[in-house]
Write an enzyme that holds these catalytic residues in place. Structure first.
Site, mmCIF file in Angstrom:
data_model
loop_
_atom_site.group_PDB
_atom_site.id
_atom_site.type_symbol
_atom_site.label_atom_id
_atom_site.label_comp_id
_atom_site.label_asym_id
_atom_site.label_seq_id
_atom_site.Cartn_x
_atom_site.Cartn_y
_atom_site.Cartn_z
ATOM 1 N N HIS A 88 0.818 -0.833 0.013
ATOM 2 C CA HIS A 88 0.314 -0.312 -0.155
ATOM 3 C C HIS A 88 1.119 0.783 0.039
ATOM 4 O O HIS A 88 2.092 0.896 0.090
ATOM 5 C CB HIS A 88 -0.904 -0.135 1.662
ATOM 6 N N ASP A 93 2.325 -4.952 7.987
ATOM 7 C CA ASP A 93 1.802 -3.662 7.799
ATOM 8 C C ASP A 93 0.500 -4.595 8.456
ATOM 9 O O ASP A 93 0.066 -5.222 7.298
ATOM 10 C CB ASP A 93 1.580 -2.529 6.637
ATOM 11 N N GLN A 116 -4.651 -5.249 6.669
ATOM 12 C CA GLN A 116 -5.898 -5.846 6.561
ATOM 13 C C GLN A 116 -5.667 -7.422 6.761
ATOM 14 O O GLN A 116 -6.903 -8.244 7.049
ATOM 15 C CB GLN A 116 -5.779 -6.047 5.250
ATOM 16 N N LYS A 122 -10.988 -0.279 10.268
ATOM 17 C CA LYS A 122 -10.621 -1.263 10.074
ATOM 18 C C LYS A 122 -11.099 -2.412 10.633
ATOM 19 O O LYS A 122 -11.726 -3.553 10.563
ATOM 20 C CB LYS A 122 -9.362 -1.804 8.907
ATOM 21 N N CYS A 181 -5.115 2.434 -3.717
ATOM 22 C CA CYS A 181 -3.244 2.760 -2.869
ATOM 23 C C CYS A 181 -2.136 1.983 -2.954
ATOM 24 O O CYS A 181 -0.926 1.254 -2.226
ATOM 25 C CB CYS A 181 -3.830 3.192 -1.882
#
Ligand code: PMP
Length: 413
Positions: free
Chosen positions: A130, A207, A210, A233, A371
């Protein structure tokens, strides 16, 4: 077809009933929300926690000697403890509240970068990152003279691990990789990535934007050095997120921002810094955000991440199978190990046009580059249509998506 799929291991109707917004309509039709990878909806439990905080506990934290401020501090710190539990971090000292995943990565790139990156050093990321895990490192490289190295991916959207091994060297200072790709759904082999880096004493940042809504994350079992994710999220509020960092790194790193809360003493000659985690939390924090996030994380844990994964995998499998039956449809991101995201294109149509027609049918999907522009360049496409599933989605949502895509494709061709 959907009725051949095994029923989920939990009561989906009860879960859906927790999310008031999902009961609503969009464009006169029942809302089919398939954009949770961008931001999730919020359960009543989180809404209630925010309401309760502002009605009964609101005051600034860590400062007042008075009872109300102590209640606010307790509520805020309970949020931190819940985040610690969610990640299985060893200590709340290692749990820093940030604005979100982007902010967490910027904190590390800036602070770790200032301390440890020098001219000629290398930072490893991957081709599926991302922008939030690219640009902070580009900035850090610009300031330090370090060089960004990129692990390539194969046509299925999986990291080429042999290339990763070749990139690791005595010049590598840090590896920063997405746990689950937002554009492809690929679940990366993060344990192997970490172990290979640790063989050379190189720290790893993941990261987790997600991954956290879908998978159980255990930072101690992973032995990861930094882990960042966003509250919005994982069914929590916007404006709050978490950066986990191993104490040994956080102790060695300089503060990211200066201001109140992060100091021990200030004089014009010299300032000394507060202990962890406050050293990295300048200014009044997002108190209600931390309260709401804590409740959201507890909500996930009560359902159980294994149950969530199993449910979403049913939806993913069914949607993949049915979408692939549509003439001219191709899925971008066909990794063996995937979570919750389907990116697709239909020959002869533009993703934006497809998304617009789906919207008219009350189906919310995302279109564009997500992104991840370098990833789109890798596949030589302008973007995709992306449907993403969360715990509250149903087989009915999948059926409506498939019917909607068929209709849109027929209209556009
Ligand atoms: N990384 C990934 C993989 C993401 O999907 C996102 C959000 N789309 C981010 C980072 C950035 O998250 P935020 O905008 O909440 O900081």
């Amino acid at each position: 077809m959907s009725n051949t799929i095994t029923a989920p291991a939990f009561d989906i109707a009860r879960i859906r009933a927790d999310f008031p917004l999902l009961e609503g309509e969009m464009r006169g039709k029942p809302l089919v929300f398939l954009d949770s990878a961008a931001s999730s909806q919020k359960p009543q439990q989180v809404l209630d926690a925010l309401d309760y905080y502002y009605r009964h506990q609101n005051a600034n934290v860590h400062r007042g000697v008075y009872e109300l401020s102590q209640q606010a501090t307790d509520a805020f710190e309970l949020g931190r403890e819940r985040a610690r539990h969610f990640l299985n971090a060893g200590s709340t000292e290692e749990v820093i509240f940030v604005k979100g995943c982007t902010d967490g990565i910027n904190l590390v790139a800036s602070s770790f970068g200032r301390k440890f990156l020098r001219e000629g050093d290398e930072v490893i990321i991957s081709a599926m990152e991302h922008h939030s895990n690219i640009v902070p490192w580009q900035l850090a490289c610009e300031y330090s003279g370090a060089i960004l190295k990129v692990i390539p991916i194969n046509d299925r959207g999986e990291l080429i691990m042999e290339e990763y091994k070749k990139l690791l060297s005595e010049r590598t200072q840090i590896v920063s990789i997405v746990h689950v790709s937002n554009a492809l759904g690929t679940i990366n082999p993060v344990k192997e990535i970490i172990d290979l880096a640790h063989d050379r004493d190189i720290p790893v940042l993941l990261d987790g934007a997600q991954a956290t809504p879908h998978l159980k994350v255990d930072v101690q079992a992973l032995d990861v050095d930094f882990y960042a994710f966003s509250g919005h999220k994982v069914f929590g509020p916007t404006g709050i997120g978490v950066l986990y960092g191993k104490k040994k790194w956080l102790d060695a790193m300089p503060p990211y921002q200066g201001g109140g809360e992060m100091i021990a003493t200030v004089s014009f000659e010299k300032t000394t810094y507060n202990e962890l985690p406050f050293k990295f939390e300048a200014g009044t924090p997002d108190i209600s955000g931390a309260v709401g996030l804590g409740v959201a994380l507890e909500y996930i844990e009560q359902i159980g991440q294994d149950n969530i994964s199993a449910h979403e995998n049913h939806l993913l499998e069914a949607a993949t199978k049915q979408l692939l039956e549509i003439d001219g449809l191709s899925i971008i991101g066909t990794a063996e190990n995937k979570a919750s995201v389907i990116s697709f294109l239909i020959e002869g149509t533009h993703p934006y046009d497809l998304g617009t027609i789906l919207d008219k049918l009350g189906i919310a999907v995302r279109t564009g580059h997500h992104c991840t522009q370098p990833l789109m360049d890798r596949f030589e496409i302008p973007g995709t249509v992306r449907a993403s599933f969360a715990v509250y989605n149903t087989m009915e949502d999948v059926d409506k998506l498939v019917a909607g895509v068929k209709r849109a494709a027929n209209m556009l061709r």
